[in-house]
Scaffold this motif. Structure first.
Motif, short mmCIF file in Angstrom:
data_model
loop_
_atom_site.label_atom_id
_atom_site.label_comp_id
_atom_site.label_asym_id
_atom_site.label_seq_id
_atom_site.Cartn_x
_atom_site.Cartn_y
_atom_site.Cartn_z
N ILE A 312 0.87 -1.18 0.00
CA ILE A 312 0.00 0.00 0.00
C ILE A 312 0.91 1.23 0.00
N SER A 313 0.87 1.99 -1.08
CA SER A 313 1.80 3.11 -1.23
C SER A 313 1.11 4.45 -1.06
N LEU A 314 1.86 5.39 -0.54
CA LEU A 314 1.41 6.77 -0.40
C LEU A 314 1.99 7.57 -1.56
N PRO A 315 1.15 8.20 -2.41
CA PRO A 315 1.70 9.02 -3.50
C PRO A 315 2.54 10.17 -2.94
N LEU A 316 3.74 10.34 -3.47
CA LEU A 316 4.69 11.31 -2.95
C LEU A 316 5.28 12.13 -4.08
N LYS A 317 5.32 13.42 -3.91
CA LYS A 317 5.99 14.29 -4.87
C LYS A 317 7.46 14.46 -4.46
N TYR A 318 8.34 14.50 -5.45
CA TYR A 318 9.73 14.92 -5.28
C TYR A 318 10.53 13.98 -4.37
N MET A 319 10.36 12.67 -4.61
CA MET A 319 11.03 11.66 -3.80
C MET A 319 12.55 11.86 -3.80
N HIS A 320 13.17 11.56 -2.68
CA HIS A 320 14.61 11.66 -2.46
C HIS A 320 15.12 13.08 -2.60
N THR A 321 14.28 14.04 -2.19
CA THR A 321 14.71 15.43 -2.06
C THR A 321 14.41 15.87 -0.61
N THR A 322 14.69 17.13 -0.33
CA THR A 322 14.38 17.67 1.00
C THR A 322 12.98 18.25 1.07
N VAL A 323 12.23 18.15 -0.03
CA VAL A 323 10.87 18.69 -0.06
C VAL A 323 9.88 17.62 -0.51
N GLU A 324 10.08 16.39 -0.07
CA GLU A 324 9.11 15.33 -0.36
C GLU A 324 7.74 15.78 0.15
N THR A 325 6.72 15.64 -0.69
CA THR A 325 5.42 16.25 -0.40
C THR A 325 4.32 15.21 -0.52
N ALA A 326 3.49 15.10 0.55
CA ALA A 326 2.41 14.11 0.57
C ALA A 326 1.14 14.77 1.07
N SER A 327 0.02 14.25 0.59
CA SER A 327 -1.31 14.74 0.95
C SER A 327 -1.71 14.25 2.34
N LYS A 328 -2.17 15.17 3.19
CA LYS A 328 -2.68 14.77 4.51
C LYS A 328 -3.86 13.82 4.37
N LYS A 329 -4.70 14.07 3.38
CA LYS A 329 -5.87 13.21 3.15
C LYS A 329 -5.45 11.79 2.80
N ASP A 330 -4.40 11.65 1.99
CA ASP A 330 -3.91 10.33 1.63
C ASP A 330 -3.36 9.59 2.83
N ILE A 331 -2.67 10.31 3.70
CA ILE A 331 -2.11 9.68 4.90
C ILE A 331 -3.22 9.05 5.72
N GLU A 332 -4.30 9.79 5.93
CA GLU A 332 -5.43 9.24 6.68
C GLU A 332 -6.09 8.09 5.92
N SER A 333 -6.11 8.17 4.61
CA SER A 333 -6.72 7.10 3.81
C SER A 333 -5.93 5.81 3.89
N VAL A 334 -4.61 5.90 3.94
CA VAL A 334 -3.80 4.69 4.11
C VAL A 334 -4.10 4.06 5.46
N ILE A 335 -4.16 4.86 6.50
CA ILE A 335 -4.49 4.34 7.83
C ILE A 335 -5.85 3.67 7.82
N ASP A 336 -6.83 4.32 7.21
CA ASP A 336 -8.18 3.75 7.15
C ASP A 336 -8.21 2.44 6.38
N LEU A 337 -7.44 2.36 5.30
CA LEU A 337 -7.44 1.14 4.49
C LEU A 337 -6.80 -0.02 5.24
N ILE A 338 -5.70 0.22 5.93
CA ILE A 338 -5.09 -0.85 6.72
C ILE A 338 -6.04 -1.31 7.82
N MET A 339 -6.69 -0.37 8.48
CA MET A 339 -7.66 -0.73 9.50
C MET A 339 -8.80 -1.57 8.93
N ALA A 340 -9.29 -1.19 7.77
CA ALA A 340 -10.38 -1.93 7.14
C ALA A 340 -9.95 -3.36 6.81
N PHE A 341 -8.75 -3.50 6.27
CA PHE A 341 -8.25 -4.83 5.94
C PHE A 341 -8.12 -5.69 7.18
#
Length: 355
Positions: A312-341
């Protein structure tokens, strides 16, 4: 700021370079301990919290704790430091970045220096490469550098902290993949808060040394011998400029977790995760891997006698930089999906393709 956010900032802002993850692992374990029945670590620093440890059926949810960094490789007579990679560090972003050099007893600040644009040659020789990037620590000789406690083998990390980006995203270094450690810790907290009794043992695993070849996952998979493993990591948001969707597919930060199809991903397990998402109208995206996933999924899948594993992957902008950027909504969605499973998983489920 909530306790969860306080943990997130403390954990993400702490440096945990590959092979030197101990301080970050301690922060993670201290947060996790109230939510698990027991915990343990291995010799290289992978940390594991366990819920319902007496159960014979073992489920792993996993992230990796290490971040890319540099090693001091050579100190010039004039006091400049040349480096080599520790993981997939990008020499292109190094010039003008601030760094910390981790010595035996303290951190020394430094900068990646770079000549001004109007004095450079203007050809390929003035582009950053592993051969020409260098660090300045304010010393004028090798002796001065060594007096600071800096020696060949000292690890170097960028000095950048987590920031809130417009209320919708987090940006900073090392979201790959300490954000995964945050997410699986929140799963443990939600289980504890709910009072839910699991029909299996849950092993919350924060592995070391992923960035140099999935080494921590290999070691801990052999120790735990799980029946099922669900791995969290990051993947590329391919909507940002300079990505090729034909080659990399389309994954969008803000549109939910990404579920990967590939040889090391167990199809029956993946289908269970998708079913859990569909039952609850949870968002998800799909991606395909031509060989391995390049994540700890591969290490778990091919461990022991073969472990049904999924990613289960979190979409990330600018991987392996100092400004890796992720959506707060996606972070909660990953947590919800693992819980559901985990809510839906039946330990009696038959994962064999052929009976």
């Amino acid at each position: 700021m909530t306790k969860e956010e306080q943990f997130l900032y403390k954990y993400l802002n702490n440096a945990s370079p590959t092979g030197f993850e101990a301080s970050g692992q301690q922060i993670w374990l201290d947060y996790l301990k109230p939510f698990v029945d027991k915990y343990f670590t291995d010799s290289y620093g992978t940390a594991v919290g366990v819920i319902n440890p007496e159960a014979s059926f073992k489920v792993v949810i996993e992230a990796h704790a290490d971040e890319i960094s540099w090693f001091v490789n050579y100190i010039t007579p004039e006091g400049y430091l040349y480096v080599r990679r520790n993981g997939g560090s990008d020499h292109m972003i190094a010039p003008s970045m601030r760094v910390n050099i981790h010595t035996d007893d303290k951190m020394i600040p430094g900068v990646f220096g770079w000549p001004a644009i109007h004095v450079r040659k203007g050809d390929k020789e003035d582009k950053p490469s592993l051969e020409n990037i260098f660090i300045d620590v304010g010393a004028r000789s090798k002796d001065e550098v060594e007096e600071l406690g800096i020696h060949v083998g000292c690890v170097v990390t960028f000095r950048d902290e987590l920031m809130d980006l417009n209320g919708k995203f987090y940006a900073g270094r090392a979201l790959d993949n300490r954000i995964g450690g945050y997410m699986i810790a929140q799963v443990a907290k939600k289980i504890k808060d709910s009072g839910k009794e699991l029909p299996f043992g849950l092993y919350i695993v924060n592995a070391v040394q992923e960035e140099i070849g999935l080494r921590g996952a290999e070691m801990i998979a052999a120790k735990i011998k799980p029946n099922v493993a669900v791995i969290t990591d990051v993947c590329h948001d391919t909507t940002a400029p300079m990505y090729n969707k034909v080659k990399s597919g389309e994954q969008v930060a803000g549109n939910g977790p990404v579920l990967t199809y590939g040889a090391s991903v167990h199809k029956k397990l993946l289908d269970l995760i998708i079913d859990s998402a569909k039952k609850r109208d949870l968002p998800f995206q799909r991606a395909a891997a031509s060989r391995g996933t390049g994540t700890d999924t591969d290490a778990f899948a091919y461990s022991n006698d073969g472990v049904p594993s999924a990613l289960i992957s979190l979409p990330l902008k600018y991987m392996h930089t100092t400004v890796e950027t992720a959506s707060k909504k996606d972070i909660e969605s990953v947590i919800d999906l693992i819980m559901a499973f985990l809510d839906d998983l039946d330990p009696e489920f038959n994962f064999k393709y052929i009976d």
